[in-house]
Design an enzyme around this catalytic site. Structure first.
Site, PDB file in Angstrom:
ATOM      1  N   HIS A  86       0.808  -1.208   0.000  1.00  0.00           N
ATOM      2  CA  HIS A  86       0.000   0.000   0.000  1.00  0.00           C
ATOM      3  C   HIS A  86       0.847   1.267   0.000  1.00  0.00           C
ATOM      4  CE1 HIS A  86      -3.884  -2.107   1.580  1.00  0.00           C
ATOM      5  NE2 HIS A  86      -3.402  -2.642   0.462  1.00  0.00           N
ATOM      6  N   GLU A  88       0.848   3.850   1.853  1.00  0.00           N
ATOM      7  CA  GLU A  88       1.380   4.269   3.156  1.00  0.00           C
ATOM      8  C   GLU A  88       2.686   3.548   3.484  1.00  0.00           C
ATOM      9  OE1 GLU A  88      -3.178   4.362   3.335  1.00  0.00           O
ATOM     10  OE2 GLU A  88      -1.642   3.010   2.550  1.00  0.00           O
ATOM     11  N   CYS A 113      -6.042   1.395   5.368  1.00  0.00           N
ATOM     12  CA  CYS A 113      -6.622   0.136   5.836  1.00  0.00           C
ATOM     13  C   CYS A 113      -6.093  -0.135   7.250  1.00  0.00           C
ATOM     14  CB  CYS A 113      -6.266  -1.013   4.890  1.00  0.00           C
ATOM     15  SG  CYS A 113      -4.539  -1.556   4.988  1.00  0.00           S
ATOM     16  N   CYS A 116      -2.269  -0.896   7.455  1.00  0.00           N
ATOM     17  CA  CYS A 116      -1.477   0.324   7.315  1.00  0.00           C
ATOM     18  C   CYS A 116      -1.587   1.189   8.564  1.00  0.00           C
ATOM     19  CB  CYS A 116      -1.895   1.113   6.084  1.00  0.00           C
ATOM     20  SG  CYS A 116      -1.345   0.337   4.551  1.00  0.00           S
TER      21      CYS A 116
END
Length: 178
Positions: A86, A88, A113, A116
């Site tokens: 992801h 992040e 999410c 993360c």
């Protein structure tokens, strides 16, 4: 450089500047379903790092071979977990020195999410400014589901959450696939 016809009288706010950067970073995403971009900024409004969704190094790009969760493995057709890292997390990796993230603000096109959010908490992120909610794609592409745990963790740990309400200036629809 463009010459202005009239003298300039205003400029972008920091929120507008950094969120538009995050939206532009999201255009680098290799995921077919979620375009996410992340910009980490320190307390002096200096960019620490930028990240976007993409497969781990050397793995298949979903825009090239399909989504592992929806279309399956390109060789076997078997449904698998997402290949992507992801935005992040990629932004944290790109920061090189993770200690610079302690006390930072994250501007993100998509709310983090739960996985993360756990990493953001451990990194010491103090504020998250997001444009749109995250909805996890269910296995086989059978709809999406919300992850309430991410917001609960942020609330428990005192991470400030703010939905972006400013203008989007860049001339691209970050949701549209090219």
């Amino acid at each position: 450089m463009t010459k202005l016809k009239e003298p300039k009288t205003s400029r972008l706010s920091w929120d507008e500047f950094f969120m538009n950067m995050a939206i532009l970073a999201a255009k680098r995403t290799a995921c077919r379903y979620v375009e996410a971009g992340a910009v980490y900024v320190d307390k002096h409004n200096r960019v620490i790092s930028v990240g976007y969704n993409g497969p781990t190094e050397g793995d298949y790009h979903c825009i090239d071979v399909g989504c592992a969760k929806v279309d399956g493995d390109p060789q076997t057709g078997k449904l698998k977990r997402c290949r992507g890292a992801h935005a992040e997390v990629n932004g944290m990796i790109n920061a090189v020195d993770i200690t610079r993230l302690r006390g930072a603000t994250l501007y993100t096109a998509t709310f983090p999410c739960y996985d993360c959010m756990k990493s953001l908490n451990n990194a010491g992120i103090r504020e998250i400014i997001y444009l749109e909610e995250y909805a996890r794609i269910k296995k086989g592409g059978r709809g999406t589901e919300k992850e309430n745990e991410a917001r609960e963790l942020a609330d428990t740990r005192g991470i400030k959450i703010r939905k972006y309400s400013g203008k989007v200036y860049i001339n691209c629809d970050y949701k549209k696939k090219n």
